[in-house]
Design a protein around this motif. Structure first.
Motif: not given
Ligand code: IPE
Ligand code: IPE
Ligand code: MG
Length: 234
Positions: A90-93, A108-110, A116-117, A123-124
Motif C-alpha cells: 500500500i502506498r500511503f499519502i 511520522d507522515i513524511d 511506501t512511495a 494508494s491510500l
C-alpha cells in the motif's frame, strides 16, 4: 464496474460512542478498525485509490481535548499500520494543510510516505487538516503566480496526480459534502448510508460498490450516446 477511486467521508464516530454511553474518542478508536477493514476490501475488490477524510480544517474548532486525542490517534495509527502498508504493497499519502500539524506528526507522515512511495498496490490517501476551499485557494495563488497556465489548474491542487473520485461515500446519514473535495467531485457519484462509520465494514462497502455498478455515468451526454460508446468499445 469497479470504481478506480473511492473517497469516503468517515462520519458518525461520536454518535456511535454516545449511543453506547461512552466518550466520543471511543468511537474514533473503533473507527480505525473500519479504516483497516475498508483498506483490505478495497484491495480485494480492485479499487486503486482510497481517499479517507479524517480531519477537516473546520474540525480544528472542536474541543481541544478531542483535537489532541485525534492527532494522537493519527500518529499511533501511522506507527501501527506501517508494517501492514509494506506487507500489502500500500502506498500511503497524506493531503491537507500540513502547516497546521505538529512537527512530530509531520515527521511520522513524511517517514511513512517515503517508505511506501514505491509501493504499487492500493494508494491510500488520508485527508488531514483538509478543506476544499482551502485547496482551491492555495491552488489559485500558485497557479496565478505561475502565469495561469491554461488547462493546468488541477496540477496546483493538493490532489495533483490523483484521479478525481468515481464514488464518494458518506456514512452516518448526513447528506452534505462538508467542504471535502469541491473541485474534484464535479462528476463523482454520491452514496449516502445511515450506517455510522465504526459499523461500516466489508459488507457495507460491498453494498456501496454494488450500488455504484448499477449506475450510468453520462458526463453531460445522453444515455443513448453512452450505450453506443459502451457497445463500440466491446
Ligand atoms: C467523524 O466522526 C470523525 C471526524 C470528523 C474527525 P464525528 O466525530 O464527526 O462523529 P459525529 O458526527 O459527531 O457522530
Ligand atoms: C466531516 O465530518 C469531516 C470528516 C469526516 C473528517 P463533520 O462531522 O466534521 O461534518 P459536519 O460538521 O457534520 O458537516
Ligand atoms: Mg460528524
Amino acid at each position: 464496474m469497479i470504481p478506480t477511486h473511492v473517497a469516503i467521508i468517515m462520519d458518525g464516530n461520536g454518535r456511535w460512542a454516545k449511543m453506547r454511553g461512552k466518550e466520543r474518542i471511543y468511537g474514533h478508536y473503533e473507527g480505525t478498525e473500519s479504516v483497516r477493514a475498508c483498506c483490505e476490501y478495497a484491495v480485494e475488490a480492485g479499487v486503486r485509490w482510497l481517499s479517507l477524510f479524517a480531519f477537516s480544517e473546520e474540525n480544528w474548532a472542536r474541543p481541544e481535548a478531542e483535537v489532541t486525542e485525534l492527532m494522537h490517534l493519527m500518529a499511533k495509527s501511522i506507527l501501527n499500520e506501517r508494517p501492514t502498508f509494506e506487507k500489502n504493497n500500500i502506498r500511503f499519502i497524506v493531503v491537507g494543510n500540513r502547516s497546521r500539524l505538529s512537527e512530530a506528526l509531520n515527521r511520522d507522515i513524511d517517514g511513512a510516505m517515503a517508505e511506501t512511495a514505491a509501493n504499487t498496490g492500493l494508494s491510500l490517501v488520508i485527508f488531514l487538516s483538509y478543506s476544499g476551499r482551502w485547496d482551491i485557494e492555495q491552488a489559485a495563488e500558485r497557479w496565478a503566480a505561475d502565469g495561469a497556465p491554461e488547462g493546468r489548474y488541477g496540477d496546483y491542487l493538493a490532489t495533483a496526480g490523483i484521479p478525481d473520485p468515481d464514488l464518494l461515500i458518506r456514512t452516518s446519514g448526513e447528506q452534505r459534502i462538508s467542504n471535502f473535495l469541491l473541485w474534484q467531485c464535479a462528476y463523482t457519484e454520491f452514496y449516502f448510508t445511515p450506517v455510522l462509520w465504526p459499523d461500516f465494514r466489508k459488507a457495507e462497502f460491498r453494498k456501496a460498490l454494488e450500488d455504484y455498478a448499477s449506475r450510468q455515468r453520462r458526463f453531460g451526454k445522453t444515455g443513448d450516446q453512452i450505450t453506443q460508446e459502451t457497445n463500440d468499445s466491446k
